[in-house]
Design an enzyme around this catalytic site. Sequence first.
Site, PDB file in Angstrom:
ATOM      1  N   LEU A  30     -10.029   4.702   2.735  1.00  0.00           N
ATOM      2  CA  LEU A  30      -8.757   3.994   2.693  1.00  0.00           C
ATOM      3  C   LEU A  30      -9.051   2.486   2.703  1.00  0.00           C
ATOM      4  O   LEU A  30      -9.852   2.017   3.510  1.00  0.00           O
ATOM      5  CB  LEU A  30      -7.913   4.346   3.922  1.00  0.00           C
ATOM      6  CG  LEU A  30      -6.536   3.688   3.900  1.00  0.00           C
ATOM      7  CD1 LEU A  30      -5.616   4.414   2.925  1.00  0.00           C
ATOM      8  CD2 LEU A  30      -5.913   3.663   5.284  1.00  0.00           C
ATOM      9  N   GLU A  47     -16.091   5.946   6.689  1.00  0.00           N
ATOM     10  CA  GLU A  47     -15.167   5.196   7.545  1.00  0.00           C
ATOM     11  C   GLU A  47     -14.935   6.010   8.805  1.00  0.00           C
ATOM     12  O   GLU A  47     -15.537   7.072   8.997  1.00  0.00           O
ATOM     13  CB  GLU A  47     -13.843   4.931   6.813  1.00  0.00           C
ATOM     14  CG  GLU A  47     -13.096   6.180   6.409  1.00  0.00           C
ATOM     15  CD  GLU A  47     -11.816   5.897   5.610  1.00  0.00           C
ATOM     16  OE1 GLU A  47     -11.174   4.859   5.834  1.00  0.00           O
ATOM     17  OE2 GLU A  47     -11.467   6.749   4.770  1.00  0.00           O
ATOM     18  N   HIS A  72       4.425  25.221  -4.476  1.00  0.00           N
ATOM     19  CA  HIS A  72       3.419  24.156  -4.469  1.00  0.00           C
ATOM     20  C   HIS A  72       3.751  23.068  -5.490  1.00  0.00           C
ATOM     21  O   HIS A  72       3.584  21.883  -5.223  1.00  0.00           O
ATOM     22  CB  HIS A  72       2.033  24.725  -4.756  1.00  0.00           C
ATOM     23  CG  HIS A  72       1.458  25.484  -3.606  1.00  0.00           C
ATOM     24  ND1 HIS A  72       2.035  26.624  -3.098  1.00  0.00           N
ATOM     25  CD2 HIS A  72       0.367  25.257  -2.841  1.00  0.00           C
ATOM     26  CE1 HIS A  72       1.315  27.074  -2.078  1.00  0.00           C
ATOM     27  NE2 HIS A  72       0.300  26.250  -1.903  1.00  0.00           N
ATOM     28  N   ARG A 127      10.309  26.305  -0.951  1.00  0.00           N
ATOM     29  CA  ARG A 127       8.855  26.152  -0.956  1.00  0.00           C
ATOM     30  C   ARG A 127       8.217  26.632  -2.270  1.00  0.00           C
ATOM     31  O   ARG A 127       8.398  27.770  -2.684  1.00  0.00           O
ATOM     32  CB  ARG A 127       8.236  26.908   0.222  1.00  0.00           C
ATOM     33  CG  ARG A 127       6.750  26.641   0.367  1.00  0.00           C
ATOM     34  CD  ARG A 127       6.180  27.270   1.625  1.00  0.00           C
ATOM     35  NE  ARG A 127       4.751  26.998   1.727  1.00  0.00           N
ATOM     36  CZ  ARG A 127       3.818  27.700   1.069  1.00  0.00           C
ATOM     37  NH1 ARG A 127       4.172  28.709   0.319  1.00  0.00           N
ATOM     38  NH2 ARG A 127       2.528  27.385   1.194  1.00  0.00           N
ATOM     39  N   ARG A 173       0.834  -1.210   0.000  1.00  0.00           N
ATOM     40  CA  ARG A 173       0.000   0.000   0.000  1.00  0.00           C
ATOM     41  C   ARG A 173       0.864   1.254   0.000  1.00  0.00           C
ATOM     42  O   ARG A 173       0.517   2.251  -0.646  1.00  0.00           O
ATOM     43  CB  ARG A 173      -0.951  -0.009   1.198  1.00  0.00           C
ATOM     44  CG  ARG A 173      -1.970   1.117   1.142  1.00  0.00           C
ATOM     45  CD  ARG A 173      -3.040   0.999   2.202  1.00  0.00           C
ATOM     46  NE  ARG A 173      -2.486   1.124   3.538  1.00  0.00           N
ATOM     47  CZ  ARG A 173      -3.178   0.927   4.665  1.00  0.00           C
ATOM     48  NH1 ARG A 173      -4.456   0.595   4.607  1.00  0.00           N
ATOM     49  NH2 ARG A 173      -2.611   1.059   5.837  1.00  0.00           N
ATOM     50  N   LYS A 204      -2.877   7.042   1.316  1.00  0.00           N
ATOM     51  CA  LYS A 204      -2.617   7.217   2.755  1.00  0.00           C
ATOM     52  C   LYS A 204      -1.650   8.381   2.951  1.00  0.00           C
ATOM     53  O   LYS A 204      -0.471   8.205   3.234  1.00  0.00           O
ATOM     54  CB  LYS A 204      -2.073   5.916   3.361  1.00  0.00           C
ATOM     55  CG  LYS A 204      -2.201   5.865   4.867  1.00  0.00           C
ATOM     56  CD  LYS A 204      -2.119   4.461   5.392  1.00  0.00           C
ATOM     57  CE  LYS A 204      -2.085   4.376   6.899  1.00  0.00           C
ATOM     58  NZ  LYS A 204      -3.247   4.957   7.595  1.00  0.00           N
TER      59      LYS A 204
END
Length: 287
Positions: free
Chosen positions: A205, A180, A102, A100, A52, A147
Site C-alpha cells: 500500500l 510492509e 460473486h 449474493r 487514495r 486499500k
Amino acid sequence: MARYAYVNGRYVDHREASVHIEDRGYQLADGVYEVVGVRDGKLIDEGLHIDRLDRSLGELRIAWPVARTTLSFVIRELMRRNRLKDGLVYMQVTRGVARRDHAFPTKPVKPAIVLTTKNTKRIEADPGPGIAVKSQRDIRWERCDIKTIALLPNVLAKQAARESGAYEAWLIDADGCVTEGASTNAWIVTQDGELVTRQTDSGILAGITRHTLKSLCNSLQLKLVERPFTLAEAKRAKEAFITSATSFVMPVVKVDGDTVGDGKVGQTAQRLREEYVRFAAAGEPVT
Ligand code: PDD
C-alpha cells in the site's frame, strides 16, 4: 466511546448503527476504506487520503457514494458531533446491497458508506521504548496497492505478532524481502545512514504517512532509497521504524527477538517522528 456513526446519509447512534446483511462488504469484502489521523482536532493529509480512496474505488469500479465535498463535510460534522480531538476517522465504501452473487450486481446498486471515529491518546514526539516486530510470510494477493477491507492475511499476521509479544508483523515475500507491516509501511536505516523503504507498486500500500515522510526526509536532506530490503538486512540495520496514519513514525527496536542497532530508539527515527508530529500539529484545523 464515539456517540455517532454516519451510515448512508444519516448520523445515527453508534450503538445502533448497522448495515444490511446482504451488503457486499459484509458478505464478500467487496469494498474499500481509509483511515485519516486526527491530532489536536486537525485532520492529517485529508486530501491525500481522499485521493487514495478515489483511486481504490476506481480500481474496483465502485462509484462514489456521495460527492467529494459532501464527504469532507460529513467527516467534519462527525468529528464535531463526537468531539474528536485525537484519534482517527474511519471511512468505508462498499459496492452496496444486492442478492449474493460473486459477480457485480447486474442492476445498478447504490454504494454503501459508513464513517466512524475513534479517540486515542494524543501522539507525542516521545515514542517511548520503541516496538518489536515479528516476521510473517506475506500471503496476500497481488493488488496490495488497493486499500480493500479484505484484510484476513493482515489480521492473521498481526495476531501472530501479538501472540509472540510483538506489536507489528513484518510481511516477507518469496525473495525474503520485507514488503510492509500488517497495517504499516516498513523502513530501515542502514549502517551508512541511508534510509530504505520498499518501492511502491502493487506489492504494498502506498502509505500517505510514507509519502509525507519522504518529503520531510527531502527537506532534511536525508538520503532515501526506495528498494526491497531483506529481513536479514533489517536485522543488521542501524535503525528501523514503521509509519502509518495511526502510529506516525514508530521506532522498531527488535525484529524476531534480535535487537536492531543498540536496541534503543534510533536518532533518525526519533528525529523523523518529531518532524512528523510538528507537521501533524500544523495541519488543517477542523472548523
Ligand atoms: N493502515 N500498509 C498497510 C497494509 C496499511 O494497512 C496501512 C494503513 C499502511 C500505512 O498507510 P498510511 O500511512 O496511509 O496510514 C501501510 C491503516 C492505518 C489501518 O488499516 O488501520
